[in-house]
Design an enzyme around this catalytic site. Structure first.
Site, PDB file in Angstrom:
ATOM      1  N   ASP A 122       0.741  -1.095  -0.171  1.00 28.29           N
ATOM      2  CA  ASP A 122      -0.030  -0.038  -0.117  1.00 28.29           C
ATOM      3  C   ASP A 122       0.816   1.268  -0.003  1.00 28.29           C
ATOM      4  OD1 ASP A 122       0.767   0.480   2.618  1.00 28.29           O
ATOM      5  OD2 ASP A 122      -0.847  -0.743   3.425  1.00 28.29           O
ATOM      6  N   LYS A 132      -3.919   2.925  -0.301  1.00 29.51           N
ATOM      7  CA  LYS A 132      -4.909   3.527   0.405  1.00 29.51           C
ATOM      8  C   LYS A 132      -4.715   5.046   0.745  1.00 29.51           C
ATOM      9  CE  LYS A 132      -6.707  -0.691   2.718  1.00 29.51           C
ATOM     10  NZ  LYS A 132      -7.012  -1.280   3.870  1.00 29.51           N
TER      11      LYS A 132
END
Length: 472
Positions: A248, A270
């Site tokens: 991520d 994210k």
């Protein structure tokens, strides 16, 4: 090659150590690990040698060395600071064809003791032929850090199956391929993580030649706050053997540079209110990839169990019967505070510390503000940059001093680290007027005042523009 590297069986065989100091003690322990029957001769000895004797682990004679002492010995070590005595021991040993080692005197030795990495029954010996023993120890240290301690258990498992494999594969090349696949795959990793019985069952299935696709494994790995040097040995090993890596936005480029070169990389980044891949889809993707027999590394910034949703992911894995491991990482609060010179606890300023998320599941900041506003504690807010004004107002409303020191740490532990210091009242204006990028951590508490004295990391950076003071 000045010496022939060999391993000698000294189990239950008489070995002599002349000398009773600290070096002699280390040599005695070396021989005891190989199950030798050790006799020590010295006019005086250190307390550790005396204890070995009192525990009946060695035979000890408190006397001067005599020529007759070498009778029936299969190996001799002289570890004294008496040059003439060392020479005498060496000459007598040579005359009687007994291997002898004289500490720090290669010319008097017929064998030398290497530095070793012990993963019994796997043992690695490193020698500099007496030229640079410190260098040999440094090499040993590097090997110690890269070889899992359970390599010995893997060797024992292989030994238990050796005859079966030999019976199954008459061709030596076939056997080699089988073992290479075993030692570099999921079976080995299960041994390293302590799942010996699972590894044994999987090895039997592999030996039986089952056509069923072997289920892979998922590694939930904490990538730490940014500095790749802060990774654990286990994290690095799993990153470098994974077939697929799901990562991520919070994983730094330095950490990503250490994953296996030919691994498939899947970005599941994210950001606030913008998930490239929804969490539910990430959970299912982990399951699907593992069912394809792949080794999957789910690489997260910080620690996977501190605001990392790691619990949700392994719940799904457990429900689907997927084997997994979780590797802790240094969480951002610890890494960023340390690299900013801000201790999270301190006897004079803070007796407790709380980690708080500034971005809850429902998007609100429904927090116990009364508890957070008490004195003598440190609060670390994760993901709170956009809620800085709200948290400032709430903490002041519930009794915290408007002058409470605050630090914002941007891209902590990396060369791009910036640290802003201000007060709780002025925090909203700082966030409004400065261009501050995520990931940024907010630290609130009197401990922030210690930064001026304890800051060490910024001083190592080439630029002096990495630290900022806002609002006096």
């Amino acid at each position: 090659m000045n010496y022939l590297p060999i391993f000698i069986d000294i189990k239950q065989k008489p070995c002599l150590v002349v000398g009773g100091g600290d070096i002699a003690y280390r040599k005695i322990n070396f021989l005891l690990k190989a199950h030798g029957q050790v006799t020590c001769i010295a006019k005086s000895s250190c307390k550790n040698v005396v204890k070995l004797a009192s525990d009946n682990k060695i035979i000890y004679f408190e006397k001067s060395f005599e020529a007759s002492d070498i009778k029936e010995q299969v190996l001799i070590v002289s570890a004294t600071d008496n040059t003439s005595l060392n020479k005498q021991v060496s000459e007598l040993s040579n005359q009687n064809n007994i291997p002898v080692n004289v500490v720090d005197s290669p010319d008097l030795c017929t064998f030398i003791m290497p530095s070793i990495v012990d993963r019994s029954p796997i043992v690695i010996a490193i020698s500099s032929a007496g030229k640079a023993p410190v260098l040999a120890r440094l090499i040993r240290a590097k090997l110690e850090s890269t070889l899992p301690h359970a390599y010995g258990k893997l060797a024992e498992l292989a030994g238990n199956f050796r005859d079966k494999v030999k019976e199954k594969f008459s061709n030596i090349e076939d056997r080699r391929y089988f073992w290479e696949k075993t030692f570099s795959g999921i079976i080995a990793e299960k041994v390293f993580s302590g799942k010996i019985q699972e590894a044994k069952a999987d090895l039997q299935v592999q030996l039986d030649g089952s056509t069923k696709t072997q289920v892979g494994e998922v590694y939930l790995v904490g990538g730490g706050p940014g500095d790749p040097d802060l990774l654990t040995f286990k994290a690095l090993r799993l990153m470098q053997q994974a077939d697929v890596v799901l990562y991520d936005r919070l994983v730094s480029n330095g950490v990503m540079g250490l994953v296996r070169r030919d691994a498939q990389l899947i970005y599941v980044g994210k950001e606030r209110d913008n998930h490239v891949v929804p969490q539910g889809d990430i959970n299912q993707l982990l399951v699907n990839l593992a069912k394809q027999g792949r080794r999957v590394c789910r690489l997260k910034g910080g620690d996977p169990f501190i605001f990392g949703r790691g619990g949700e992911e392994i719940e799904t894995l457990a429900e689907n019967g997927i084997s997994f491991q979780v590797v802790p990482g240094i969480t951002a609060a610890s890494g960023c505070s340390t690299y900013s010179g801000i201790p999270l606890t301190h006897r004079d300023y803070s007796q407790s510390c709380r980690f708080v998320t500034g971005h809850l599941k429902d998007g609100s900041m429904n927090l116990p503000w009364h508890e957070l506003s008490v004195e003598q504690q440190t609060i670390v807010f994760y993901m709170a940059l956009n809620g800085a004004r709200h948290l400032s107002e709430q903490l002041i409303t519930h009794g915290m001093s408007p002058d409470m020191p605050v630090a914002l740490v941007e891209k902590g532990t990396t060369p791009e680290q910036k640290v802003y210091t201000t007060t709780l009242k002025k925090l909203p204006d700082l966030v409004k007027n400065e261009i501050i990028h995520a990931p940024t951590l907010i630290i609130i508490g009197e401990v922030v005042t210690l930064r001026e004295k304890l800051n060490w990391f910024d001083a190592k950076l080439a630029s002096s523009k990495k630290s900022y003071l806002f609002g006096g």
